[in-house]
Design a protein around this motif. Structure first.
Motif, PDB file in Angstrom:
ATOM      1  N   PHE A 186      37.695  43.515  54.970  1.00 11.63           N
ATOM      2  CA  PHE A 186      38.115  42.280  54.317  1.00 11.63           C
ATOM      3  C   PHE A 186      37.511  42.193  52.913  1.00 11.63           C
ATOM      4  O   PHE A 186      38.208  41.930  51.937  1.00 11.63           O
ATOM      5  N   ALA A 187      36.194  42.429  52.809  1.00 13.35           N
ATOM      6  CA  ALA A 187      35.525  42.375  51.507  1.00 13.35           C
ATOM      7  C   ALA A 187      36.033  43.477  50.585  1.00 13.35           C
ATOM      8  O   ALA A 187      36.246  43.259  49.382  1.00 13.35           O
ATOM      9  N   PHE A 188      36.232  44.669  51.156  1.00 11.57           N
ATOM     10  CA  PHE A 188      36.671  45.820  50.370  1.00 11.57           C
ATOM     11  C   PHE A 188      38.028  45.555  49.726  1.00 11.57           C
ATOM     12  O   PHE A 188      38.217  45.771  48.536  1.00 11.57           O
ATOM     13  N   TYR A 189      38.980  45.067  50.509  1.00 16.47           N
ATOM     14  CA  TYR A 189      40.339  44.894  49.993  1.00 16.47           C
ATOM     15  C   TYR A 189      40.573  43.536  49.348  1.00 16.47           C
ATOM     16  O   TYR A 189      41.554  43.356  48.628  1.00 16.47           O
ATOM     17  N   LEU A 190      39.662  42.585  49.577  1.00 17.84           N
ATOM     18  CA  LEU A 190      39.769  41.303  48.897  1.00 17.84           C
ATOM     19  C   LEU A 190      39.609  41.481  47.389  1.00 17.84           C
ATOM     20  O   LEU A 190      40.225  40.754  46.601  1.00 17.84           O
ATOM     21  N   GLY A 191      38.779  42.448  46.996  1.00 16.41           N
ATOM     22  CA  GLY A 191      38.602  42.716  45.569  1.00 16.41           C
ATOM     23  C   GLY A 191      39.921  43.046  44.891  1.00 16.41           C
ATOM     24  O   GLY A 191      40.171  42.628  43.750  1.00 16.41           O
ATOM     25  N   TYR A 192      40.781  43.791  45.579  1.00 14.18           N
ATOM     26  CA  TYR A 192      42.103  44.108  45.027  1.00 14.18           C
ATOM     27  C   TYR A 192      42.922  42.836  44.834  1.00 14.18           C
ATOM     28  O   TYR A 192      43.569  42.635  43.804  1.00 14.18           O
ATOM     29  N   GLY A 193      42.921  41.971  45.864  1.00 13.18           N
ATOM     30  CA  GLY A 193      43.721  40.764  45.805  1.00 13.18           C
ATOM     31  C   GLY A 193      43.293  39.822  44.692  1.00 13.18           C
ATOM     32  O   GLY A 193      44.115  39.190  44.038  1.00 13.18           O
ATOM     33  N   MET A 194      41.988  39.740  44.448  1.00 10.35           N
ATOM     34  CA  MET A 194      41.469  38.801  43.459  1.00 10.35           C
ATOM     35  C   MET A 194      41.485  39.363  42.038  1.00 10.35           C
ATOM     36  O   MET A 194      41.602  38.606  41.072  1.00 10.35           O
ATOM     37  N   MET A 195      41.383  40.674  41.901  1.00 13.83           N
ATOM     38  CA  MET A 195      41.191  41.271  40.573  1.00 13.83           C
ATOM     39  C   MET A 195      42.468  41.837  39.965  1.00 13.83           C
ATOM     40  O   MET A 195      42.536  42.037  38.746  1.00 13.83           O
ATOM     41  N   ALA A 196      43.495  42.079  40.756  1.00 16.46           N
ATOM     42  CA  ALA A 196      44.660  42.816  40.274  1.00 16.46           C
ATOM     43  C   ALA A 196      45.334  42.137  39.080  1.00 16.46           C
ATOM     44  O   ALA A 196      45.596  42.774  38.052  1.00 16.46           O
ATOM     45  N   ILE A 197      45.632  40.854  39.187  1.00 19.61           N
ATOM     46  CA  ILE A 197      46.325  40.169  38.092  1.00 19.61           C
ATOM     47  C   ILE A 197      45.435  40.022  36.864  1.00 19.61           C
ATOM     48  O   ILE A 197      45.870  40.324  35.736  1.00 19.61           O
ATOM     49  N   PRO A 198      44.158  39.570  37.010  1.00 21.15           N
ATOM     50  CA  PRO A 198      43.284  39.569  35.827  1.00 21.15           C
ATOM     51  C   PRO A 198      43.165  40.958  35.191  1.00 21.15           C
ATOM     52  O   PRO A 198      43.093  41.075  33.964  1.00 21.15           O
ATOM     53  N   ALA A 199      43.160  41.986  36.027  1.00 20.97           N
ATOM     54  CA  ALA A 199      43.077  43.358  35.506  1.00 20.97           C
ATOM     55  C   ALA A 199      44.302  43.691  34.670  1.00 20.97           C
ATOM     56  O   ALA A 199      44.197  44.270  33.586  1.00 20.97           O
ATOM     57  N   ALA A 258      40.366  48.013  41.695  1.00 16.24           N
ATOM     58  CA  ALA A 258      41.598  47.298  41.344  1.00 16.24           C
ATOM     59  C   ALA A 258      41.960  47.546  39.883  1.00 16.24           C
ATOM     60  O   ALA A 258      43.133  47.772  39.542  1.00 16.24           O
ATOM     61  N   LEU A 259      40.956  47.511  39.011  1.00 14.71           N
ATOM     62  CA  LEU A 259      41.201  47.811  37.600  1.00 14.71           C
ATOM     63  C   LEU A 259      41.691  49.239  37.414  1.00 14.71           C
ATOM     64  O   LEU A 259      42.643  49.497  36.671  1.00 14.71           O
ATOM     65  N   LEU A 260      41.051  50.185  38.100  1.00 16.31           N
ATOM     66  CA  LEU A 260      41.436  51.591  37.956  1.00 16.31           C
ATOM     67  C   LEU A 260      42.856  51.832  38.449  1.00 16.31           C
ATOM     68  O   LEU A 260      43.650  52.517  37.794  1.00 16.31           O
ATOM     69  N   GLU A 261      43.200  51.269  39.604  1.00 11.74           N
ATOM     70  CA  GLU A 261      44.539  51.497  40.149  1.00 11.74           C
ATOM     71  C   GLU A 261      45.595  50.754  39.340  1.00 11.74           C
ATOM     72  O   GLU A 261      46.705  51.264  39.133  1.00 11.74           O
ATOM     73  N   THR A 262      45.285  49.534  38.906  1.00 18.15           N
ATOM     74  CA  THR A 262      46.232  48.781  38.094  1.00 18.15           C
ATOM     75  C   THR A 262      46.492  49.491  36.775  1.00 18.15           C
ATOM     76  O   THR A 262      47.564  49.381  36.191  1.00 18.15           O
ATOM     77  N   THR A 263      45.511  50.246  36.307  1.00 16.38           N
ATOM     78  CA  THR A 263      45.648  51.009  35.068  1.00 16.38           C
ATOM     79  C   THR A 263      46.308  52.357  35.298  1.00 16.38           C
ATOM     80  O   THR A 263      47.296  52.716  34.634  1.00 16.38           O
TER      81      THR A 263
END
Length: 477
Positions: A67-80, A131-136
């Motif tokens: 949950f903690a690991f993948y929550l970072g993706y959910g919260m950071m993807a759009i700001p990224a 999340a930043l790396l994958e979004t990039t």
């Protein structure tokens, strides 16, 4: 113009190149990032089982790791995505690497304080970086050539992601799971109780968990020493990866990367609103986001609970079960390269649909076949999953132009499916059998089965929907 070109009257076309000469070095550099999230993924999956015994928590509680690991993706993807759109792909890579290294390094204080929540915080920060790396990296790879070869190019880059996964699985098995004091305690209990050999593995697992709880109550100081040693074992690989990522940060800091974005100005509030408006009215893209969430959930469930399946249904140790995860990931790697080749001849939607149906049958085998056959079905599903993430990604982003960075955020945010579905599976396992005497760890795989049904429907709908240029025309204005 780079593209298909008719020759003569015979309708013969030249296929666009996957990469032009000037993009080879940048492609290689960015592809070096893809193993990073594969490694983080697969060294973290076994922590669900390890932390269950180290901290004496339930299956559902231990899945808070995911949950903690993948929550970072959910919260950071759009700001990224907004950050990348306002600055550059290179800036996104640098910030992502910095957060990755910080999160991994935070395992040091987390292990010293012996607090489960500190580990969760460290993982969350680490995955904000991911999340930043994958979004990039994903849209950057798509932009490095002709749009018609984008899905193949992304599949090629993603083919190196499992290299990190294989490394993570090996490190978890050789340097974490096999070295845990709590695992040695379980094996000592088995040796001291030879009658366990005649019992079902699920019954033995329950007795070993009960013995561990009794030991922690009767000998708190000894249990605390065991816990301290195990957390130091868990900490080691994360300290190493923090150092590796820090070196990659320096390499990218001094590297020149081409700017493939067409815009030459920061994203305004008006443009942001218009872009989100276009995305929210693109039904095929929205379906891709939902499908990606189900895929990621399915992948994490299959790879996380393969250890539980091996231990509870077959009677393996955690390290032995993790070795089969290595086999599953090898199948996944092979499938990724094979599917990249097949995409030159088969439409992405069709291949996605076929493999998703294969995933459904593998899950049926996992649930209803005998212990060993079911275990092999669970391993085999990795071959079906190999194509899915980059193909869903490529299909959903096709023709997005500069909107790809924000559209990519939605698909990366969909990785949050890995945060919500594994805890549900953990609850199903804790809840006990729901179909006769079939162990709950087997029936819990109905969740990934449903996910593969959703993926098959998306692949089918991709074949049915015409790929018009309406969206491309809108974004070009």
């Amino acid at each position: 113009m780079i593209g298909s070109e008719k020759k003569g009257a015979g309708e013969v076309y030249n296929q666009p190149k996957i990469l032009t000469a000037g993009m080879v070095v940048p492609f290689i550099l960015v592809t070096l990032l893809f193993p990073l999230w594969g490694f983080a993924n697969d060294i973290t999956n076994p922590l669900v089982r390890a932390f269950k015994d180290i901290f004496l928590i339930t299956n559902a509680q231990s899945t808070l790791v995911q949950f903690a690991f993948y929550l970072g993706y959910g919260m950071m993807a759009i700001p990224a995505a907004i950050f990348i759109r306002n600055y550059s792909y290179k800036a996104g890579i640098l910030l992502g690497l910095a957060l990755y290294a910080i999160g991994a390094a935070l395992f040091i204080p987390a292990s010293l304080y012996r607090e489960f929540t500190f580990f969760l915080l460290a993982l969350w920060i680490l995955t904000c970086g991911l999340a930043l790396l994958e979004t990039t990296a994903n849209p950057y790879i798509l932009s490095m050539g002709h749009p018609d070869t984008g899905t193949r190019r992304l599949n090629l880059a993603q083919a190196f992601n499992p290299v990190g996964s294989l490394t993570g699985i090996y490190v978890a098995s050789a340097f974490i799971l096999s070295q845990l004091e709590v695992e040695k305690f379980r094996q000592a209990e088995k040796a001291a109780n030879p009658e366990y050999a005649a019992m079902l593995p699920s019954v033995v697992n329950g007795k070993l968990t009960e013995a561990l709880n009794q030991f922690s109550s009767a000998n708190p100081a000894a249990f605390q020493a065991m816990q301290t040693a195990d957390l130091a074992t868990v900490r080691g690989p994360y300290v190493v990866i923090a150092a590796v990522v820090a070196m990659l940060f320096l390499m990218f800091l001094f590297s020149k990367l081409p700017n493939t974005m067409k815009h030459d100005h920061p994203l305004t509030r008006k443009e942001l609103k218009e872009t989100f408006g276009r995305l929210l009215h693109n039904q095929h893209y929205l379906e891709g986001v939902v499908t990606q969430a189900f895929y990621v959930g399915a992948q994490i469930m299959c790879w996380t609970f393969i250890i539980h399946y091996g231990m509870i249904v077959i009677g393996m140790t955690a390290a032995q079960a993790q070795e089969y995860n290595l086999i599953a990931t090898t199948i996944f790697v092979s499938g990724r390269f094979i599917c990249t080749f097949l995409l030159g001849y088969i439409k992405p939607g069709l291949l996605l649909c076929i493999l998703a149906i294969g995933g459904v049958f593998c899950m049926l085998g996992t649930i209803f076949l005998g212990a060993i056959a079911g275990f092999y079905s669970l391993i085999a599903v990795s071959g079906c999953m190999s194509l899915m993430f980059p193909t869903i990604y490529g299909i959903a982003l096709k023709g997005m132009g500069d909107d790809a960075s924000l559209a990519s955020a939605g698909l990366i945010m969909a990785i949050v499916g890995g945060a919500f579905l594994p805890p549900l599976q953990g609850m199903l396992i804790d809840g006990g059998p729901i179909i006769g005497t079939i162990p709950s760890v087997k029936t819990s795989f109905f969740l990934p089965l449903i996910s593969f049904v959703v993926i098959a429907i998306y692949g089918y709908r991709t074949l049915r929907l015409k790929q018009t240029k309406v969206y491309e025309d809108k974004t070009a204005k």
